[in-house]
Design a protein around this motif. Structure first.
Motif, mmCIF file in Angstrom:
data_model
loop_
_atom_site.group_PDB
_atom_site.id
_atom_site.type_symbol
_atom_site.label_atom_id
_atom_site.label_comp_id
_atom_site.label_asym_id
_atom_site.label_seq_id
_atom_site.Cartn_x
_atom_site.Cartn_y
_atom_site.Cartn_z
ATOM 1 N N THR A 35 13.591 -17.776 -22.520
ATOM 2 C CA THR A 35 13.349 -16.339 -22.361
ATOM 3 C C THR A 35 11.859 -16.114 -22.196
ATOM 4 O O THR A 35 11.056 -16.598 -23.001
ATOM 5 N N LEU A 36 11.501 -15.391 -21.146
ATOM 6 C CA LEU A 36 10.096 -15.091 -20.883
ATOM 7 C C LEU A 36 9.655 -13.847 -21.656
ATOM 8 O O LEU A 36 10.477 -13.137 -22.238
ATOM 9 N N ALA A 37 8.355 -13.615 -21.650
ATOM 10 C CA ALA A 37 7.782 -12.558 -22.477
ATOM 11 C C ALA A 37 8.185 -11.159 -22.046
ATOM 12 O O ALA A 37 8.096 -10.220 -22.828
ATOM 13 N N GLY A 38 8.626 -10.976 -20.816
ATOM 14 C CA GLY A 38 8.975 -9.645 -20.342
ATOM 15 C C GLY A 38 7.966 -9.141 -19.328
ATOM 16 O O GLY A 38 7.028 -9.845 -18.931
ATOM 17 N N SER A 39 8.168 -7.910 -18.896
ATOM 18 C CA SER A 39 7.308 -7.307 -17.870
ATOM 19 C C SER A 39 6.259 -6.415 -18.512
ATOM 20 O O SER A 39 6.542 -5.697 -19.475
ATOM 21 N N PHE A 40 5.060 -6.442 -17.932
ATOM 22 C CA PHE A 40 3.916 -5.711 -18.473
ATOM 23 C C PHE A 40 3.308 -4.826 -17.392
ATOM 24 O O PHE A 40 3.326 -5.160 -16.211
ATOM 25 N N VAL A 41 2.747 -3.712 -17.820
ATOM 26 C CA VAL A 41 2.043 -2.801 -16.914
ATOM 27 C C VAL A 41 0.705 -2.447 -17.550
ATOM 28 O O VAL A 41 0.634 -2.220 -18.762
ATOM 29 N N ARG B 232 0.838 -1.190 0.000
ATOM 30 C CA ARG B 232 0.000 0.000 0.000
ATOM 31 C C ARG B 232 0.879 1.248 0.000
ATOM 32 O O ARG B 232 1.855 1.339 0.753
ATOM 33 N N ILE B 233 0.530 2.197 -0.862
ATOM 34 C CA ILE B 233 1.288 3.445 -0.991
ATOM 35 C C ILE B 233 0.369 4.593 -0.595
ATOM 36 O O ILE B 233 -0.088 5.388 -1.436
ATOM 37 N N GLY B 234 0.062 4.682 0.701
ATOM 38 C CA GLY B 234 -0.774 5.763 1.224
ATOM 39 C C GLY B 234 -2.075 5.902 0.456
ATOM 40 O O GLY B 234 -2.700 4.915 0.053
ATOM 41 N N PRO B 235 -2.474 7.135 0.176
ATOM 42 C CA PRO B 235 -3.741 7.372 -0.523
ATOM 43 C C PRO B 235 -3.677 7.055 -2.016
ATOM 44 O O PRO B 235 -4.699 7.072 -2.702
ATOM 45 N N LEU B 236 -2.477 6.756 -2.531
ATOM 46 C CA LEU B 236 -2.333 6.495 -3.964
ATOM 47 C C LEU B 236 -2.849 5.115 -4.358
ATOM 48 O O LEU B 236 -3.087 4.847 -5.531
ATOM 49 N N GLY B 237 -3.016 4.220 -3.390
ATOM 50 C CA GLY B 237 -3.505 2.892 -3.697
ATOM 51 C C GLY B 237 -2.482 1.819 -3.383
ATOM 52 O O GLY B 237 -1.757 1.905 -2.386
ATOM 53 N N ARG B 238 -2.390 0.804 -4.253
ATOM 54 C CA ARG B 238 -1.493 -0.323 -4.007
ATOM 55 C C ARG B 238 -0.603 -0.575 -5.222
ATOM 56 O O ARG B 238 -1.048 -0.475 -6.371
ATOM 57 N N PHE B 239 0.652 -0.891 -4.935
ATOM 58 C CA PHE B 239 1.564 -1.346 -5.966
ATOM 59 C C PHE B 239 1.595 -2.866 -5.885
ATOM 60 O O PHE B 239 1.915 -3.440 -4.846
ATOM 61 N N VAL B 240 1.247 -3.531 -6.970
ATOM 62 C CA VAL B 240 1.067 -4.980 -6.992
ATOM 63 C C VAL B 240 2.056 -5.586 -7.982
ATOM 64 O O VAL B 240 2.147 -5.146 -9.137
ATOM 65 N N ARG B 241 2.802 -6.615 -7.532
ATOM 66 C CA ARG B 241 3.770 -7.296 -8.392
ATOM 67 C C ARG B 241 3.430 -8.778 -8.496
ATOM 68 O O ARG B 241 3.181 -9.429 -7.486
ATOM 69 N N LEU B 242 3.456 -9.274 -9.720
ATOM 70 C CA LEU B 242 3.336 -10.713 -9.966
ATOM 71 C C LEU B 242 4.560 -11.119 -10.776
ATOM 72 O O LEU B 242 4.726 -10.701 -11.930
ATOM 73 N N VAL B 243 5.431 -11.902 -10.155
ATOM 74 C CA VAL B 243 6.709 -12.261 -10.762
ATOM 75 C C VAL B 243 6.720 -13.747 -11.096
ATOM 76 O O VAL B 243 6.551 -14.594 -10.217
ATOM 77 N N ARG B 244 6.884 -14.045 -12.368
ATOM 78 C CA ARG B 244 6.956 -15.414 -12.874
ATOM 79 C C ARG B 244 5.725 -16.228 -12.482
ATOM 80 O O ARG B 244 5.821 -17.347 -11.991
ATOM 81 N N CYS C 168 -4.956 0.054 -8.275
ATOM 82 C CA CYS C 168 -3.953 -1.003 -8.237
ATOM 83 C C CYS C 168 -3.023 -0.840 -9.433
ATOM 84 O O CYS C 168 -3.457 -0.975 -10.591
ATOM 85 N N LEU C 169 -1.772 -0.538 -9.163
ATOM 86 C CA LEU C 169 -0.770 -0.485 -10.215
ATOM 87 C C LEU C 169 -0.136 -1.865 -10.294
ATOM 88 O O LEU C 169 0.610 -2.278 -9.405
ATOM 89 N N LEU C 170 -0.451 -2.610 -11.349
ATOM 90 C CA LEU C 170 -0.013 -3.995 -11.494
ATOM 91 C C LEU C 170 1.205 -4.076 -12.400
ATOM 92 O O LEU C 170 1.147 -3.684 -13.572
ATOM 93 N N TRP C 171 2.302 -4.578 -11.854
ATOM 94 C CA TRP C 171 3.534 -4.826 -12.615
ATOM 95 C C TRP C 171 3.688 -6.334 -12.700
ATOM 96 O O TRP C 171 3.791 -7.013 -11.687
#
Length: 330
Positions: A324-330, A69-81, A111-114
């Motif tokens: 090699t994986l597809a890379g990172s997406f946002v 959680r990033i204060g009032p900005l919401g949540r930073f969410v990571r899904l790795v592999r 939700c900022l999803l990386w």
């Protein structure tokens, strides 16, 4: 028409381990203790959210997702592999799981999803991610997967010729090799602390962004509290004997086991260790140790032929499969 896919929040290490072992691949970043270590290393600021995807009674996919959680900005969410998919899952099922994950972490809920999906690089994977509204931001991650199921003799024959010659030379040295397992109760805290100190110093000198000693210590500690997770930390080190009653490693490696798979997490060697090619002996010993524990594949922890050409050549010499994986997406 296929039955609907249901989503289940998983809070059991044993249930997660069973599901993880049933997937097509075993990946460190989707291991239970990895999630526990991330939470502990962040002092609880990052939380692991674990989801099982079922079609009728069968788990067809799983995803361990990290949210901060990033204060009032919401949540930073990571899904790795992730997510990981069950063997034989069709493309429609795969795409449905991807869509369910995206729907659970929408923009409208801040939700900022990386996302670095466990999908091979190529247009098919990029199209699948585009269908759920995500665009590529970072190029694909590459590593090497070594199949450990063949007999040791065949694995040795598959080594690159120069690599095999280096191993032969290393085997003539008088170095002592030791192995410690956190899950089996043979852990060696002094050797681990010494290697972690060298690892962190190397990280600072080379501006390496990989996990630090705090994370690896947290992973090892998580094994103590999650014995149902079928995970382990294996420490292998080489030394020339005790010096003034203390262990002084010349080289060492850390392997993290996650069910049927394992990942080469870190390695270090001083000048004396490099002179006798200690890493060749350590890795080869690791192959035998992992096979004896039922591990079927070893991820060599990433390759970068531009910034780490020497390390990449060392890893490729083992004869594994580069992916090699597809890379990172946002």
């Amino acid at each position: 028409m296929q039955p609907a896919i249901t989503v289940e929040h998983c809070t059991s290490a044993a249930a997660w381990a069973t599901a993880h072992d049933a997937m097509r691949q075993s990946v460190l970043e989707q291991a239970w203790c990895y999630g526990e270590a991330v939470t502990a290393a962040s002092a609880g600021k990052v939380q692991a959210e674990r989801w099982l995807f079922r079609r009728q009674d069968r788990v067809i996919a799983l995803a361990q997702i990290f949210a901060r959680r990033i204060g009032p900005l919401g949540r930073f969410v990571r899904l790795v592999r992730g997510p990981l998919f069950a063997t034989g899952l069709d493309r429609a099922g795969r795409d449905a799981v991807l869509a369910l994950i995206r729907a659970h972490y929408p923009w409208r809920q801040r939700c900022l999803l990386w996302w670095l999906p466990e999908l091979n690089g190529g247009s098919e994977s990029e199209n699948a991610m585009a269908q759920i509204g995500l665009r590529p931001m970072v190029t694909g991650y590459s590593s090497i997967r070594l199949d450990l199921t063949p007999p040791v003799e065949r694995l040795r024959s598959q080594l690159d010729g120069k690599w095999r010659n280096m191993l032969k030379a290393a085997e003539k040295s008088a170095l002592l090799l030791e192995v410690a397992s956190r899950a089996e109760g043979t852990w060696h805290g002094e050797a681990f602390a010494a290697l972690m100190g060298e690892h962190d110093e190397h990280r600072l000198e080379n501006r390496f962004l990989g996990p630090d000693a705090i994370f690896y210590s947290a992973f090892a500690d998580a094994i103590e509290g999650s014995k149902d997770a079928n995970e382990d930390a294996l420490l292998l080190w080489a030394h020339a004997g005790l010096h003034q009653g203390r262990v002084r490693p010349l080289a060492g490696i850390l392997l993290l086991r996650h069910g049927r798979g394992a990942t080469y997490a870190m390695g270090w060697s001083n000048e004396a260790g490099r002179l006798v090619k200690a890493h060749y002996r350590l890795i080869w010993r690791a192959v035998a140790e992992l096979k004896s524990r039922g591990v079927t594949h070893l991820d060599l922890g990433g390759v970068d032929t531009e910034r780490g050409a020497g390390v990449a050549r060392f890893k490729m010499g083992l004869g594994g499969e580069v992916f090699t994986l597809a890379g990172s997406f946002v």
